[in-house]
Design a protein around this motif. Structure first.
Motif, mmCIF file in Angstrom:
data_model
loop_
_atom_site.group_PDB
_atom_site.id
_atom_site.type_symbol
_atom_site.label_atom_id
_atom_site.label_comp_id
_atom_site.label_asym_id
_atom_site.label_seq_id
_atom_site.Cartn_x
_atom_site.Cartn_y
_atom_site.Cartn_z
ATOM 1 N N TYR A 1 0.862 -1.182 0.000
ATOM 2 C CA TYR A 1 0.000 0.000 0.000
ATOM 3 C C TYR A 1 0.896 1.229 0.000
ATOM 4 O O TYR A 1 1.806 1.342 0.825
ATOM 5 C CB TYR A 1 -0.874 0.026 1.252
ATOM 6 N N TYR A 2 0.641 2.143 -0.930
ATOM 7 C CA TYR A 2 1.455 3.347 -1.042
ATOM 8 C C TYR A 2 0.581 4.578 -0.790
ATOM 9 O O TYR A 2 -0.470 4.726 -1.404
ATOM 10 C CB TYR A 2 2.089 3.444 -2.433
ATOM 11 N N GLY A 3 1.019 5.448 0.114
ATOM 12 C CA GLY A 3 0.307 6.674 0.431
ATOM 13 C C GLY A 3 1.243 7.860 0.330
ATOM 14 O O GLY A 3 2.459 7.701 0.384
ATOM 15 N N PRO A 4 0.681 9.070 0.217
ATOM 16 C CA PRO A 4 1.531 10.255 0.044
ATOM 17 C C PRO A 4 2.261 10.624 1.327
ATOM 18 O O PRO A 4 1.725 10.523 2.420
ATOM 19 C CB PRO A 4 0.533 11.352 -0.340
ATOM 20 N N ALA A 5 3.488 11.036 1.165
ATOM 21 C CA ALA A 5 4.275 11.618 2.256
ATOM 22 C C ALA A 5 4.505 13.069 1.851
ATOM 23 O O ALA A 5 5.182 13.344 0.853
ATOM 24 C CB ALA A 5 5.586 10.876 2.442
ATOM 25 N N VAL A 6 3.900 13.985 2.598
ATOM 26 C CA VAL A 6 3.928 15.391 2.209
ATOM 27 C C VAL A 6 4.791 16.209 3.161
ATOM 28 O O VAL A 6 5.001 15.836 4.311
ATOM 29 C CB VAL A 6 2.493 15.980 2.157
ATOM 30 N N ASP A 7 5.263 17.338 2.655
ATOM 31 C CA ASP A 7 6.025 18.255 3.498
ATOM 32 C C ASP A 7 5.074 19.187 4.240
ATOM 33 O O ASP A 7 3.846 19.039 4.165
ATOM 34 C CB ASP A 7 7.082 19.012 2.686
ATOM 35 N N GLU A 8 5.619 20.158 4.954
ATOM 36 C CA GLU A 8 4.793 21.061 5.766
ATOM 37 C C GLU A 8 3.863 21.941 4.938
ATOM 38 O O GLU A 8 2.945 22.553 5.476
ATOM 39 C CB GLU A 8 5.692 21.927 6.668
ATOM 40 N N HIS A 9 4.064 21.982 3.618
ATOM 41 C CA HIS A 9 3.215 22.777 2.736
ATOM 42 C C HIS A 9 2.198 21.910 1.984
ATOM 43 O O HIS A 9 1.480 22.409 1.130
ATOM 44 C CB HIS A 9 4.074 23.548 1.731
ATOM 45 N N GLY A 10 2.177 20.621 2.293
ATOM 46 C CA GLY A 10 1.242 19.717 1.631
ATOM 47 C C GLY A 10 1.712 19.209 0.277
ATOM 48 O O GLY A 10 0.947 18.577 -0.450
ATOM 49 N N VAL A 11 2.967 19.452 -0.064
ATOM 50 C CA VAL A 11 3.536 19.005 -1.336
ATOM 51 C C VAL A 11 4.066 17.583 -1.168
ATOM 52 O O VAL A 11 4.784 17.292 -0.206
ATOM 53 C CB VAL A 11 4.670 19.952 -1.794
ATOM 54 N N VAL A 12 3.711 16.710 -2.102
ATOM 55 C CA VAL A 12 4.194 15.326 -2.039
ATOM 56 C C VAL A 12 5.704 15.321 -2.251
ATOM 57 O O VAL A 12 6.204 15.792 -3.264
ATOM 58 C CB VAL A 12 3.494 14.438 -3.096
ATOM 59 N N ARG A 13 6.405 14.799 -1.241
ATOM 60 C CA ARG A 13 7.871 14.712 -1.298
ATOM 61 C C ARG A 13 8.354 13.271 -1.274
ATOM 62 O O ARG A 13 9.528 13.000 -1.479
ATOM 63 C CB ARG A 13 8.491 15.452 -0.123
ATOM 64 N N GLY A 14 7.423 12.373 -0.980
ATOM 65 C CA GLY A 14 7.807 10.979 -0.895
ATOM 66 C C GLY A 14 6.591 10.085 -0.818
ATOM 67 O O GLY A 14 5.467 10.518 -1.064
ATOM 68 N N VAL A 15 6.853 8.856 -0.472
ATOM 69 C CA VAL A 15 5.827 7.830 -0.430
ATOM 70 C C VAL A 15 5.936 7.095 0.898
ATOM 71 O O VAL A 15 7.041 6.811 1.364
ATOM 72 C CB VAL A 15 6.019 6.825 -1.597
ATOM 73 N N LEU A 16 4.796 6.804 1.498
ATOM 74 C CA LEU A 16 4.772 5.952 2.674
ATOM 75 C C LEU A 16 4.328 4.571 2.209
ATOM 76 O O LEU A 16 3.209 4.405 1.727
ATOM 77 C CB LEU A 16 3.819 6.482 3.739
ATOM 78 N N ALA A 17 5.218 3.604 2.318
ATOM 79 C CA ALA A 17 4.919 2.232 1.899
ATOM 80 C C ALA A 17 4.584 1.398 3.127
ATOM 81 O O ALA A 17 5.339 1.385 4.096
ATOM 82 C CB ALA A 17 6.118 1.630 1.173
ATOM 83 N N THR A 18 3.445 0.723 3.062
ATOM 84 C CA THR A 18 3.104 -0.286 4.055
ATOM 85 C C THR A 18 3.253 -1.619 3.356
ATOM 86 O O THR A 18 2.667 -1.849 2.298
ATOM 87 C CB THR A 18 1.673 -0.092 4.581
ATOM 88 N N VAL A 19 4.084 -2.496 3.915
ATOM 89 C CA VAL A 19 4.501 -3.737 3.264
ATOM 90 C C VAL A 19 4.153 -4.909 4.174
ATOM 91 O O VAL A 19 4.753 -5.071 5.232
ATOM 92 C CB VAL A 19 6.022 -3.703 2.988
ATOM 93 N N LEU A 20 3.169 -5.702 3.757
ATOM 94 C CA LEU A 20 2.737 -6.841 4.556
ATOM 95 C C LEU A 20 3.078 -8.122 3.813
ATOM 96 O O LEU A 20 2.548 -8.369 2.714
ATOM 97 C CB LEU A 20 1.236 -6.754 4.820
ATOM 98 N N GLU A 21 3.960 -8.915 4.371
ATOM 99 C CA GLU A 21 4.350 -10.154 3.699
ATOM 100 C C GLU A 21 3.222 -11.172 3.773
ATOM 101 O O GLU A 21 2.658 -11.427 4.839
ATOM 102 C CB GLU A 21 5.625 -10.744 4.293
#
Length: 127
Positions: free
Chosen positions: A94-114
């Protein structure tokens, strides 16, 4: 980033924020278990270098995600060298947005379930 890191470190799920243009990989204890023998060597490196076997997959996911497309994968099959040898494994991702203090997407939050055990049990026809 501080709040995101705090959430990840406290989560019982395997989570990894992947931050910035370099796709820097950070992760919690659950994700460290996913890494196997690659931990702790891949902590703080580019996710593209940490998992060269999945580089194409990861490049596609990040390109799509930064273009505004969501990504969820169920029982995604990979062959990864987590313990020094190629190993066939499955994940729900599952991939979700990782945003900076201005709400700009700067990365991805990955949830990884084997899901390897579940996939193998289902393939064997065992309940």
């Amino acid at each position: 980033m501080r709040t995101l890191t705090d959430v990840v470190l406290r989560s019982p799920a395997s989570m990894a924020p992947i931050w910035g243009e370099d796709r820097t990989l950070l992760y919690n204890d659950g994700y460290a278990r996913v890494c196997g023998g690659k931990h702790p060597h891949v902590l703080g490196t580019s996710v593209l270098d940490a998992w060269p076997e999945a580089r194409g997959f990861n490049e596609e996911v990040f390109a799509a995600y930064f273009a505004g497309e969501e990504r969820v994968f169920r029982d995604a099959r990979f062959v990864l060298g987590r313990h020094g040898v190629p190993e066939e494994i499955w994940f729900d991702l599952y991939y979700g947005p990782a945003v900076d203090e201005h709400g700009v997407v700067r990365g991805v939050l990955a949830t990884v379930l084997e899901t390897t055990d579940r996939v193998r049990t289902a393939a064997a026809g065992t309940p």
